[in-house]
Design a protein around this motif. Structure first.
Motif, PDB file in Angstrom:
ATOM      1  N   GLY A   8       0.802  -1.220   0.000  1.00  0.00           N
ATOM      2  CA  GLY A   8       0.000   0.000   0.000  1.00  0.00           C
ATOM      3  C   GLY A   8       0.830   1.263   0.000  1.00  0.00           C
ATOM      4  N   VAL A   9       1.461   1.565   1.137  1.00  0.00           N
ATOM      5  CA  VAL A   9       2.173   2.832   1.300  1.00  0.00           C
ATOM      6  C   VAL A   9       3.342   2.937   0.342  1.00  0.00           C
ATOM      7  N   GLN A  10       4.109   1.858   0.221  1.00  0.00           N
ATOM      8  CA  GLN A  10       5.299   1.929  -0.643  1.00  0.00           C
ATOM      9  C   GLN A  10       4.911   2.178  -2.090  1.00  0.00           C
ATOM     10  N   GLN A  11       3.869   1.510  -2.572  1.00  0.00           N
ATOM     11  CA  GLN A  11       3.443   1.710  -3.958  1.00  0.00           C
ATOM     12  C   GLN A  11       2.969   3.140  -4.191  1.00  0.00           C
ATOM     13  N   ARG A  12       2.271   3.693  -3.216  1.00  0.00           N
ATOM     14  CA  ARG A  12       1.807   5.072  -3.360  1.00  0.00           C
ATOM     15  C   ARG A  12       2.976   6.057  -3.329  1.00  0.00           C
ATOM     16  N   LEU A  13       3.981   5.784  -2.506  1.00  0.00           N
ATOM     17  CA  LEU A  13       5.152   6.662  -2.477  1.00  0.00           C
ATOM     18  C   LEU A  13       5.916   6.601  -3.788  1.00  0.00           C
ATOM     19  N   VAL A  14       5.984   5.416  -4.382  1.00  0.00           N
ATOM     20  CA  VAL A  14       6.640   5.299  -5.693  1.00  0.00           C
ATOM     21  C   VAL A  14       5.880   6.112  -6.733  1.00  0.00           C
ATOM     22  N   ALA A  15       4.540   5.982  -6.701  1.00  0.00           N
ATOM     23  CA  ALA A  15       3.725   6.762  -7.644  1.00  0.00           C
ATOM     24  C   ALA A  15       3.892   8.256  -7.409  1.00  0.00           C
ATOM     25  N   LEU A  16       3.976   8.657  -6.118  1.00  0.00           N
ATOM     26  CA  LEU A  16       4.176  10.077  -5.801  1.00  0.00           C
ATOM     27  C   LEU A  16       5.509  10.576  -6.344  1.00  0.00           C
ATOM     28  N   ALA A  17       6.563   9.770  -6.191  1.00  0.00           N
ATOM     29  CA  ALA A  17       7.878  10.167  -6.700  1.00  0.00           C
ATOM     30  C   ALA A  17       7.855  10.307  -8.218  1.00  0.00           C
ATOM     31  N   MET A  18       7.156   9.400  -8.881  1.00  0.00           N
ATOM     32  CA  MET A  18       7.080   9.476 -10.348  1.00  0.00           C
ATOM     33  C   MET A  18       6.324  10.723 -10.781  1.00  0.00           C
ATOM     34  N   LEU A  19       5.228  11.057 -10.073  1.00  0.00           N
ATOM     35  CA  LEU A  19       4.484  12.268 -10.420  1.00  0.00           C
ATOM     36  C   LEU A  19       5.343  13.513 -10.237  1.00  0.00           C
ATOM     37  N   LEU A  20       6.090  13.576  -9.131  1.00  0.00           N
ATOM     38  CA  LEU A  20       6.953  14.737  -8.903  1.00  0.00           C
ATOM     39  C   LEU A  20       8.049  14.806  -9.953  1.00  0.00           C
ATOM     40  N   GLY A  21       8.583  13.660 -10.349  1.00  0.00           N
ATOM     41  CA  GLY A  21       9.608  13.665 -11.396  1.00  0.00           C
ATOM     42  C   GLY A  21       9.068  14.156 -12.726  1.00  0.00           C
ATOM     43  N   ARG A  22       7.849  13.721 -13.065  1.00  0.00           N
ATOM     44  CA  ARG A  22       7.232  14.188 -14.322  1.00  0.00           C
ATOM     45  C   ARG A  22       6.930  15.674 -14.243  1.00  0.00           C
TER      46      ARG A  22
END
Length: 368
Positions: free
Chosen positions: A193-207
């Protein structure tokens, strides 16, 4: 052996008591007007003889039976059975003594030369078989005496202590297993849960950082902001499942109110406590409600859950009932963990979930 010999004497006393006192009181026991007083007199003497038997078990066998009232009919049955068993024990002991005397006479005859070796071997073999049977009889009678005392006086303090040690050892192993299971569940919640959402958050910030236009960057940052809020919410849920801080800060009632707010099924709460509870009891009560409500929301298809938390004397009774389809498995991981948690406090957990419902989970937690 000394305990058996003394038991023969006490059994003889019991036999004489029934023969003499029973004969004297017999007419009074048959007459309705005097029956009650005669029976009281008979029981009074029987209890004294039973107390003598308890002291014999204590002195020669180390038994310490808890003080409790034994019904009159069990007193008479025990004394009668002891008299019969003691009589048989006396006969077996007498045969053993007689056999030892005969063995001595055989040895004396052998030393005087009046008995041949062949006859000596035959007699010795026969005597050895009889000795084995005699000893086995004494061992069986001693085991019967122990079982009879346990059935009438209850398990001894030593047996109760050993039983308690076994329960604590089993509870300790179950607690360790529950802790390991909880750790794996927390790791799974964080990973899936949390780890997958943090990965998605990092990808959004990178984009957003690489965005070619301000509009695209703003859109990605808005998505990242929503994702961060969802991460915070999920982290809060994981933390609540580990240990609710409201339990320490606001108390059990507010912590259970938080469970009601997060549940997708309406919950009716019946909370009636006037005295503060020990921290360990509050924690166990919270997790019983939380796990039961979570299971109901996931599997029961219920439309309503009733939670009752009430104190009956020194016992806190927590009851959760839903109107779902029933069929809950008491051996499931969640309910097994609750059994372990409640059992660690010397409490009891009952699960009643027939097919078709309703499901009722009741925990009894001692507060003393």
């Amino acid at each position: 052996m000394a305990g058996l010999l003394v038991g023969c004497l006490t059994a003889l006393l019991g036999l004489l008591y029934f023969a003499v006192v029973g004969t004297l009181l017999g007419p009074f026991l048959l007459w309705p007007r005097t029956r009650r007083h005669a029976f009281v007199a008979l029981i009074a003497g029987a209890r004294r003889l039973t107390g003598l038997e308890r002291r014999r078990r204590s002195v020669f066998y180390g038994d310490r039976f808890p003080d409790r009232i034994v019904p009159d009919h069990r007193i008479l049955r025990y004394l009668a059975t002891r008299a019969y068993a003691g009589l048989i024990t006396g006969i077996v002991v007498g045969l053993l003594g007689f056999g030892i005397l005969l063995a001595g006479l055989l040895v004396a005859s052998l030393l005087r030369g009046t008995l041949g070796w062949q006859e000596m071997l035959t007699q010795g073999l026969l005597g050895g078989v009889l000795l084995f049977l005699d000893v086995q009889g004494l061992v069986s009678l001693e085991a019967f005496d122990t079982r009879l005392a346990r059935e009438n006086f209850g398990p001894s303090e030593r047996e109760l202590m050993q039983r308690r040690i076994d329960e604590l050892a089993t509870s300790r192993a179950a607690v360790l297993q529950a802790v390991d299971t909880e750790r794996r569940r927390i790791e799974r919640d964080l990973h899936d849960g949390v780890q997958q959402r943090l990965v998605a958050l990092a990808m959004l910030l990178g984009r957003a950082r690489r965005g070619r236009t301000p509009e695209q960057a703003d859109s990605l940052l808005e998505q990242a902001h929503r994702e961060s809020q969802e991460v915070v919410t999920e982290l809060r849920e994981v933390a609540w499942r580990v240990y609710p801080t409201a339990l320490d800060n606001l108390g059990l009632q507010e912590a259970l109110a938080g469970v009601s707010e997060r549940c997708s099924i309406p919950i009716r709460m019946d909370f009636a406590l006037s005295e503060p509870l020990p921290a360990s009891v509050e924690t166990a009560a919270y997790f019983v409600v939380s796990e039961a409500v979570t299971n109901a929301a996931k599997h029961s298809a219920a439309t309503e859950i009733l939670v009752s938390v009430r104190a009956y004397g020194p016992v806190l009774v927590v009851r959760i009932e839903d109107n779902g389809v029933g069929g809950a498995n008491p051996g499931g991981s969640g309910l097994t963990g609750l059994h372990t948690r409640v059992g660690a406090l010397d409490g009891r957990l009952h699960v009643h979930s027939p097919a078709g419902g309703p499901t009722t989970i009741t925990a009894e937690l001692p507060c003393a």
